[in-house]
Structure formats: C-alpha cells, structure tokens
Design a protein around this motif. Structure first.
Motif, PDB file in Angstrom:
ATOM      1  N   SER A   1       0.865  -1.423   0.458  1.00  0.00           N
ATOM      2  CA  SER A   1      -0.156  -0.122   0.021  1.00  0.00           C
ATOM      3  C   SER A   1       0.547   1.152   0.340  1.00  0.00           C
ATOM      4  N   GLU A   2       2.489   1.308   0.496  1.00  0.00           N
ATOM      5  CA  GLU A   2       2.722   2.177   0.305  1.00  0.00           C
ATOM      6  C   GLU A   2       4.178   1.763  -0.684  1.00  0.00           C
ATOM      7  N   PRO A   3       3.647   1.797  -1.728  1.00  0.00           N
ATOM      8  CA  PRO A   3       4.916   1.515  -2.972  1.00  0.00           C
ATOM      9  C   PRO A   3       6.488   1.939  -2.768  1.00  0.00           C
ATOM     10  N   ASP A   4       6.478   3.045  -1.801  1.00  0.00           N
ATOM     11  CA  ASP A   4       8.136   3.701  -2.193  1.00  0.00           C
ATOM     12  C   ASP A   4       9.092   3.688  -1.607  1.00  0.00           C
ATOM     13  N   LYS A   5       7.699   2.547  -0.083  1.00  0.00           N
ATOM     14  CA  LYS A   5       8.566   2.372   0.771  1.00  0.00           C
ATOM     15  C   LYS A   5       9.229   0.243   0.638  1.00  0.00           C
ATOM     16  N   TYR A   6       8.310  -0.175   0.646  1.00  0.00           N
ATOM     17  CA  TYR A   6       8.309  -1.963   0.946  1.00  0.00           C
ATOM     18  C   TYR A   6       8.423  -2.340  -0.331  1.00  0.00           C
ATOM     19  N   TYR A   7       8.987  -2.576  -0.619  1.00  0.00           N
ATOM     20  CA  TYR A   7       9.590  -3.604  -2.271  1.00  0.00           C
ATOM     21  C   TYR A   7       8.613  -5.100  -2.320  1.00  0.00           C
TER      22      TYR A   7
ATOM     23  N   GLU B   1       5.851  -4.874   3.617  1.00  0.00           N
ATOM     24  CA  GLU B   1       4.945  -3.919   4.363  1.00  0.00           C
ATOM     25  C   GLU B   1       4.476  -4.123   5.806  1.00  0.00           C
ATOM     26  N   ALA B   2       4.236  -5.751   5.729  1.00  0.00           N
ATOM     27  CA  ALA B   2       3.570  -6.189   7.123  1.00  0.00           C
ATOM     28  C   ALA B   2       4.598  -6.905   7.724  1.00  0.00           C
ATOM     29  N   TRP B   3       5.900  -6.991   7.464  1.00  0.00           N
ATOM     30  CA  TRP B   3       6.596  -7.766   8.998  1.00  0.00           C
ATOM     31  C   TRP B   3       6.958  -6.341   9.454  1.00  0.00           C
TER      32      TRP B   3
ATOM     33  N   ILE C   1      12.593  -0.975   1.673  1.00  0.00           N
ATOM     34  CA  ILE C   1      12.691  -2.335   2.302  1.00  0.00           C
ATOM     35  C   ILE C   1      12.706  -3.610   1.635  1.00  0.00           C
ATOM     36  N   VAL C   2      13.141  -4.555   2.138  1.00  0.00           N
ATOM     37  CA  VAL C   2      13.024  -5.997   1.176  1.00  0.00           C
ATOM     38  C   VAL C   2      13.193  -7.346   2.421  1.00  0.00           C
TER      39      VAL C   2
END
Length: 455
Positions: free
Chosen positions: A336-342, A347-349, A402-403
């Motif tokens: 839901s925040e593709p600029d932050k999370y891969y 995103e969930a973790w 983040i990955v």
C-alpha cells in the motif's frame, strides 16, 4: 579512484550509507578497468575474448535486478555486447567480464580454474569469508599475459553490517586494503524525498538509520533484525492494562509444501487467544476447522494468506462459499506504500516490527500491544517456537525500499518454515482492516488462568 589506481592497493571497500552511488561506481570502474586492460596489454580481437574480470553479487536474481540493471542504464550500449546466461559482457571482442551470483554453484566452481585481473562485488556484506576467498584466489597473481603476472585488483561495495568486512577493512585492515566511506550526498541523483523516506521508514531503528544515512559501521549485530526479542518481552509484561476495545478475528497461514504447517490464530487485538497447528492437509480440513472456530467466536472475520493458486486460495474460496467474511493477504502483492516497501510481505513484517517496538497498534485510540506467555499445556499465548521465528528474519534496503530476506533463507536458518511467525505477522497486518466491535467500553487485558482441566 586513486586507491584503485595505486600499485600499493589490492582491494577497496566502498561502503557506507544507502544510495551513495556505490553500484553506479562499481559498474563504471569495471567497464573502464576492462577497457584499460585491453589497451595496456594490447589484447587482440578474438572469437574467444580473454576473460579478465568478474562482476557479481551473492544472489543471481538480485544481481540481475539491481547491479546488472545499473550497468545497462549506465554504460553506453555501443560499448559492449552482453550475452549468455549467466551474462558475459564482451568489450570490443578483446576482453570479457563474467557476471552472476554466488548462489550459482556451477559459476562458483569455475573460480577454481579462473584467472581474473580484477573483480567487482556489489553488496559484499552478503558474502561469507569463504566465498570471498575463492574469488581472491582466482584474482591475485593468477592471470598471466605476455609472460607477465597480473597483480590483480578488487572493488567491493557494502552497506554497514557486523561481518568480516568490518574486521578486514575497518578494525584490523592490512596495508593493501582501503576503506572509502559512501554517503547519499555523494550521489547527485539522491533526492530529498529519498532521505525523508529513509528517515520515516527507519525512525523506530535509530542505529540502523545512522548506518544507512551516515554510513555508520558502529552498529550492533542485530541492526538488520526485523523484530527484536526485547519488544516481545515488553509486550508480555504489558498485562493488567485496559484495552479501549477488542477486535476478535482469525489469521491463517496455510502450508505450501509437505513439510510446512498450517497455523490458525484466534486473535484478541495483538494477543493470541487460541492457536491451532495442522500438518499439510486438504483445503476442506483447514476451512472446516477455521469456520468452526469463527462460529464459536461470534462468526468473527478471517484473514488468509494466498499467493493466488495455492492451498490458501482454496481455503479462501471455501470459507467465502460458507458465508464468512474473508480478507486475503498476498505476500508477493503490491504494498500500500510502494515507495517504502518492496511488496506486501515487506510491509507486513515492517509494520509488525513498528507496532511491537512502539507498543501501540493504534495511536488514535491508544490501543496498546500486549501478549500472553504460553504455558505448558496451553493452546493460547506466545510460545517459544513463534518467538524464535519472529526474531529470525532480517531485512535490507534495496533501491530505497525495505526487502525482507527470502523465506528459503529463513528456512535454512531455522531448519523449518517460519509458519508460526508468518501467521502472527498476517494477524497484525490485518488488524487495521478488521471491523470495529459493536461493544463499547474498555476491556482489561490480563493473563488467562489455566482451567482446572489443564492442571
């Protein structure tokens, strides 16, 4: 650049902050090094160009998506020919650079007989010392051209981490190895938006933020651990307080393979009211068990992990047909925040980590995070299996996102799939999407007492 050109330097570690232009420099240096080598040693054109260098990373897939992609975007297309799998980069039909990942055993086996003039390794902190040793043995003093031994040269890029790199290049460096710090300000393409995103994403991890923003190598070994055990301990000690409300729902992580487990969690906010563990089985067994649990608890909502055509998809269909409200969690789906999370999994973790770190799952209502410690014979609360699995994964910062490390790598560490941890992460991720309860008033969270039947 001066260190790399100096006869007194064998290797340079260009390491430090994220987005410091390290991969770009790695590609440019590799290309110019190969061109200069061909010119200096008057290498003739040939249908079998001389293999002079290696360009790679730990995982081949990540190499193709990051480093090799940077090469294609940076080096003029008319300056080389790329072909084969793994890719070989041929320059003017005179020399070539072997590329790939250390997870390709066939490629790594070639190091035993390889003779390189240089190597360039991206994200070298991912490698083990033994893997690096193989590459060094194939480079320094191995290649002979015109009856002259080539001394060899190596360039490594890395992000701060407690590993062999820190020992060899920072704490106890030998004369022939040099460390050069990289900062985002070294990269003319680094935007303020990137810096702001970095700060916002890692504000709950100040030491990791210092490492990624300022290139600080004085970080703890657990700096890239997603979830800290101390956060779980704090949640376990946060009992006897009052929740403003309780969302009751079920989270399901379905087994994908024969040695995986299906884990079903009945949640009261962030606490585990009941846990059911099932071996790999038919979808009807899972949906039947979950439906019964939902019915016993006011027909509460369910969230199910599904990658689209797996066991989870069947469970979703069956629960939906039974009339249940089902939310689908797709780990490889878009964040839901593709600029932050891969992806959604990252995103969930990450959000589970933030919730556990802050101790609050909803700031507006001040709904806090609490967990009950599972006792012997209990079927509720946080047990050692889930606790260990939650504290195992690490994460990385790749191209501003983040990955989370691959599930296969986590399985290698644990010797089993982290199904219990995945179920809890799914539950915390789903919490904002679960309907608010109809009942009003605060509810006290406290440790459950064992029933006489369990004593």
């Amino acid at each position: 650049w001066d260190f790399l050109e100096s006869p007194g330097t064998d290797e340079v570690l260009y390491g430090g902050a994220k987005y410091g232009g390290k991969s770009w420099f790695l590609c440019v240096w590799s290309y110019l090094r190969a061109c200069a080598f061909a010119k200096k040693h008057k290498i003739p054109k040939s249908s079998h160009p001389l293999k002079v260098g290696f360009l790679g990373r730990k995982v081949a897939k990540m190499f193709r998506e990051t480093t090799l992609d940077t090469w294609f975007k940076t080096i003029p297309a008319d300056g080389y020919v790329a072909k084969g799998n793994p890719t070989e980069i041929i320059i003017d039909d005179r020399v070539k650079i072997l590329t790939g990942g250390f997870d390709n055993r066939e490629l790594v086996n070639k190091f035993n007989s390889a003779e390189f003039a240089f190597f360039a390794v991206d994200q070298a902190e991912e490698l083990t010392r033994d893997e690096m040793a193989l590459l060094r043995l194939a480079t320094f003093g191995r290649l002979v051209v015109n009856e002259k031994a080539i001394p060899g040269k190596g360039l490594l890029t890395a992000n701060p981490r407690h590993c062999w790199l820190k020992d060899e290049f920072i704490l106890n460096p030998i004369k022939q190895r040099k460390f050069v710090s990289a900062l985002p300000t070294d990269n003319p393409y680094c935007t303020q938006k990137y810096i702001d995103n970095l700060i916002d994403s890692l504000k709950h991890r100040p030491k990791l933020l210092a490492a990624y923003r300022y290139g600080n190598w004085d970080v703890l070994e657990d700096a890239e651990q997603v979830i800290m055990d101390s956060w779980l301990e704090s949640a376990l000690n946060r009992h006897g307080e009052y929740w403003p409300f309780v969302k009751e729902y079920i989270a399901i992580d379905c087994a994908r393979f024969g040695d995986d487990e299906t884990v079903i969690l009945l949640m009261n906010n962030t606490d585990i009211k009941e846990k059911i563990v099932m071996p790999y089985c038919r979808t009807t067994e899972i949906s039947g068990r979950a439906a019964a649990l939902s019915h016993q608890n006011n027909d509460c909502e369910l969230v199910v992990e599904s990658i689209g055509s797996d066991l989870g998809a069947g469970v979703v269909d069956e629960l939906t047909e039974l009339g249940h409200s089902v939310l689908v969690y797709t780990p490889q789906g878009k964040s839901s925040e593709p600029d932050k999370y891969y992806n959604c999994r990252a995103e969930a973790w990450s959000k589970t980590a933030k919730v556990l770190c802050s101790g609050v799952i909803d700031e507006d209502s001040n709904c806090f995070v609490a967990l009950t410690k599972r006792g012997e014979g209990d079927n509720y609360g946080l047990d050692d299996t889930m606790r260990g699995q939650l504290c195992t994964p690490h994460y990385k910062w790749v191209r501003g996102k983040i990955v989370i490390e691959p599930k296969e790598d986590i399985k290698d560490k644990l010797g089993r799939s982290p199904d219990h941890a995945d179920a809890y992460v799914i539950a915390v991720w789903a919490w904002p999407f679960i309907s608010m309860p109809n009942k009003s008033g605060s509810v006290r969270h406290r440790k459950r007492q064992k029933s006489p039947m369990s004593m």
